[in-house]
Design an enzyme around this catalytic site. Sequence first.
Site, PDB file in Angstrom:
ATOM      1  N   ASP A  68      -6.578  -6.546   4.271  1.00 20.87           N
ATOM      2  CA  ASP A  68      -5.980  -5.204   4.296  1.00 20.87           C
ATOM      3  C   ASP A  68      -6.041  -4.607   5.702  1.00 20.87           C
ATOM      4  O   ASP A  68      -7.121  -4.396   6.249  1.00 20.87           O
ATOM      5  CB  ASP A  68      -6.777  -4.328   3.313  1.00 20.87           C
ATOM      6  CG  ASP A  68      -6.217  -2.927   3.149  1.00 20.87           C
ATOM      7  OD1 ASP A  68      -5.136  -2.642   3.687  1.00 20.87           O
ATOM      8  OD2 ASP A  68      -6.879  -2.114   2.465  1.00 20.87           O
ATOM      9  N   HIS A 114      -1.219  -1.211  -4.295  1.00 22.25           N
ATOM     10  CA  HIS A 114      -2.504  -0.934  -3.635  1.00 22.25           C
ATOM     11  C   HIS A 114      -2.615   0.566  -3.369  1.00 22.25           C
ATOM     12  O   HIS A 114      -1.777   1.152  -2.683  1.00 22.25           O
ATOM     13  CB  HIS A 114      -2.579  -1.728  -2.332  1.00 22.25           C
ATOM     14  CG  HIS A 114      -3.884  -1.620  -1.615  1.00 22.25           C
ATOM     15  ND1 HIS A 114      -4.990  -2.379  -1.932  1.00 22.25           N
ATOM     16  CD2 HIS A 114      -4.276  -0.837  -0.573  1.00 22.25           C
ATOM     17  CE1 HIS A 114      -5.997  -2.076  -1.124  1.00 22.25           C
ATOM     18  NE2 HIS A 114      -5.592  -1.132  -0.287  1.00 22.25           N
ATOM     19  N   SER A 164       0.844  -1.193   0.000  1.00 20.63           N
ATOM     20  CA  SER A 164       0.000   0.000   0.000  1.00 20.63           C
ATOM     21  C   SER A 164       0.876   1.239   0.000  1.00 20.63           C
ATOM     22  O   SER A 164       1.689   1.447   0.908  1.00 20.63           O
ATOM     23  CB  SER A 164      -0.890   0.012   1.244  1.00 20.63           C
ATOM     24  OG  SER A 164      -1.375   1.326   1.441  1.00 20.63           O
ATOM     25  N   ASP A 194      -4.878   3.627  -1.843  1.00 21.48           N
ATOM     26  CA  ASP A 194      -5.958   3.919  -0.896  1.00 21.48           C
ATOM     27  C   ASP A 194      -6.503   5.316  -1.139  1.00 21.48           C
ATOM     28  O   ASP A 194      -5.837   6.311  -0.863  1.00 21.48           O
ATOM     29  CB  ASP A 194      -5.422   3.806   0.543  1.00 21.48           C
ATOM     30  CG  ASP A 194      -5.147   2.364   0.914  1.00 21.48           C
ATOM     31  OD1 ASP A 194      -6.087   1.561   0.839  1.00 21.48           O
ATOM     32  OD2 ASP A 194      -3.983   2.044   1.252  1.00 21.48           O
ATOM     33  N   MET A 226      -9.127   8.066  -0.173  1.00 25.88           N
ATOM     34  CA  MET A 226     -10.001   8.448   0.955  1.00 25.88           C
ATOM     35  C   MET A 226     -10.513   9.871   0.750  1.00 25.88           C
ATOM     36  O   MET A 226      -9.774  10.747   0.307  1.00 25.88           O
ATOM     37  CB  MET A 226      -9.199   8.414   2.262  1.00 25.88           C
ATOM     38  CG  MET A 226      -8.503   7.091   2.534  1.00 25.88           C
ATOM     39  SD  MET A 226      -7.712   7.092   4.136  1.00 25.88           S
ATOM     40  CE  MET A 226      -6.761   5.565   4.039  1.00 25.88           C
ATOM     41  N   MET A 255     -11.425  -5.851   5.435  1.00 28.41           N
ATOM     42  CA  MET A 255     -10.640  -4.907   6.233  1.00 28.41           C
ATOM     43  C   MET A 255     -10.345  -5.554   7.585  1.00 28.41           C
ATOM     44  O   MET A 255     -11.258  -5.991   8.286  1.00 28.41           O
ATOM     45  CB  MET A 255     -11.425  -3.606   6.469  1.00 28.41           C
ATOM     46  CG  MET A 255     -11.580  -2.707   5.264  1.00 28.41           C
ATOM     47  SD  MET A 255     -10.061  -2.311   4.394  1.00 28.41           S
ATOM     48  CE  MET A 255      -9.059  -1.569   5.683  1.00 28.41           C
ATOM     49  N   HIS A 267      -8.463   0.949  -3.982  1.00 30.27           N
ATOM     50  CA  HIS A 267      -9.393   0.739  -2.861  1.00 30.27           C
ATOM     51  C   HIS A 267     -10.078   2.070  -2.575  1.00 30.27           C
ATOM     52  O   HIS A 267      -9.459   2.991  -2.060  1.00 30.27           O
ATOM     53  CB  HIS A 267      -8.567   0.234  -1.655  1.00 30.27           C
ATOM     54  CG  HIS A 267      -9.340   0.095  -0.392  1.00 30.27           C
ATOM     55  ND1 HIS A 267      -8.718  -0.115   0.831  1.00 30.27           N
ATOM     56  CD2 HIS A 267     -10.668   0.131  -0.130  1.00 30.27           C
ATOM     57  CE1 HIS A 267      -9.637  -0.198   1.770  1.00 30.27           C
ATOM     58  NE2 HIS A 267     -10.829  -0.044   1.228  1.00 30.27           N
ATOM     59  N   MET A 302     -12.292   4.381  -0.606  1.00 34.30           N
ATOM     60  CA  MET A 302     -12.943   4.659   0.689  1.00 34.30           C
ATOM     61  C   MET A 302     -13.628   6.006   0.555  1.00 34.30           C
ATOM     62  O   MET A 302     -13.229   7.005   1.153  1.00 34.30           O
ATOM     63  CB  MET A 302     -11.891   4.649   1.801  1.00 34.30           C
ATOM     64  CG  MET A 302     -11.436   3.237   2.159  1.00 34.30           C
ATOM     65  SD  MET A 302      -9.869   3.202   3.037  1.00 34.30           S
ATOM     66  CE  MET A 302      -8.744   3.260   1.640  1.00 34.30           C
TER      67      MET A 302
HETATM   68  C1  DX5 Z   1      -6.389   1.530   5.577  1.00 30.99           C
HETATM   69  C2  DX5 Z   1      -5.956   1.179   4.187  1.00 30.99           C
HETATM   70  C3  DX5 Z   1      -4.851   0.192   4.120  1.00 30.99           C
HETATM   71  C4  DX5 Z   1      -3.600   0.641   4.803  1.00 30.99           C
HETATM   72  C5  DX5 Z   1      -2.870  -0.546   5.287  1.00 30.99           C
HETATM   73  O1  DX5 Z   1      -7.537   2.288   5.532  1.00 30.99           O
HETATM   74  O2  DX5 Z   1      -7.011   0.632   3.455  1.00 30.99           O
HETATM   75  O3  DX5 Z   1      -4.573  -0.209   2.793  1.00 30.99           O
HETATM   76  O4  DX5 Z   1      -2.758   1.385   3.995  1.00 30.99           O
HETATM   77  O5  DX5 Z   1      -1.809  -0.110   6.011  1.00 30.99           O
HETATM   78  P1  DX5 Z   1      -1.043  -1.005   7.049  1.00 30.99           P
HETATM   79  O6  DX5 Z   1      -0.519  -2.191   6.302  1.00 30.99           O
HETATM   80  O7  DX5 Z   1      -0.001  -0.082   7.537  1.00 30.99           O
HETATM   81  O8  DX5 Z   1      -2.042  -1.395   8.126  1.00 30.99           O
HETATM   82 ZN    ZN Z   2      -6.533  -0.323   1.453  1.00 32.46          ZN
END
Ligand code: DX5
Ligand code: ZN
Length: 219
Positions: free
Chosen positions: A176, A34, A9, A36, A38, A138, A67, A69
């Site tokens: 994840d 990956h 990620s 993220d 948000m 998650m 991903h 969010m």
């Molecule tokens: C959290 C994200 C993850 C995050 C994982 O909301 O969806 O992808 O980056 O990070 P680690 O591996 O540090 O928990």
């Molecule tokens: Zn993620």
Amino acid sequence: MKNFLLAPSLLSCDFANLANEIGMLNKSEADWLHLDIMDGVFVPNITFGQPVIRQIKKYATKPLDVHLMIVEPDRYFEDFKACGADIISVHYEACTHLNRSINKIKELGMKAGVVLNPHTPVAMLENILEVCDMVLLMSVNPGFGGQKFIDNSLSKIATLKEMIEKHNSKCLIEVDGGVTIENCRSILNVGADVLVAGNAIFATANPLQTISEFKSILL
Ligand code: DX5
Ligand code: ZN
């Protein structure tokens, strides 16, 4: 040895050196990148959007696993496709018409995943599994990297694996949040196919080597 995919990620990478970080991932044993996304509404944090993904795509030689969010993700599927997304996962909790969302992603030529927050039971997937390419479970509350793995995620993975086998589905299970070198064997043993790891890779002195350590885990 069971094969699994590793999706680092970028949330925990050095954004000021993004091209170098992607160069490192290109030559590493990582399988996907990956990303993220948000929006500060669905989760209490804001990351990056289309302009950054477009730049990442210029350098990345591996599939972009996006991903989302965000609320109302359907508004942006065409955009994310144009920016280079290969896989899009949307939250069960963010989609009122999930079947339509999944089909739309697939019609655009991408793989489609559904994400469940830690409190959402895998039973909710019973009537959507057959159209999904992937389920992302998650194992932390989404919004931040570097959190601790929630232990009951293991039984959710096992239940989902049984459901997938019962349906004779090829759906992948991605996990994840809080994944580390120490706990990844138990996560893979209960049925995970794809592991996301942010902090456990980018907070180490040598991420390239850490990726190789992850990939040489013997089950
Ligand atoms: C959290 C994200 C993850 C995050 C994982 O909301 O969806 O992808 O980056 O990070 P680690 O591996 O540090 O928990
Ligand atoms: Zn993620």
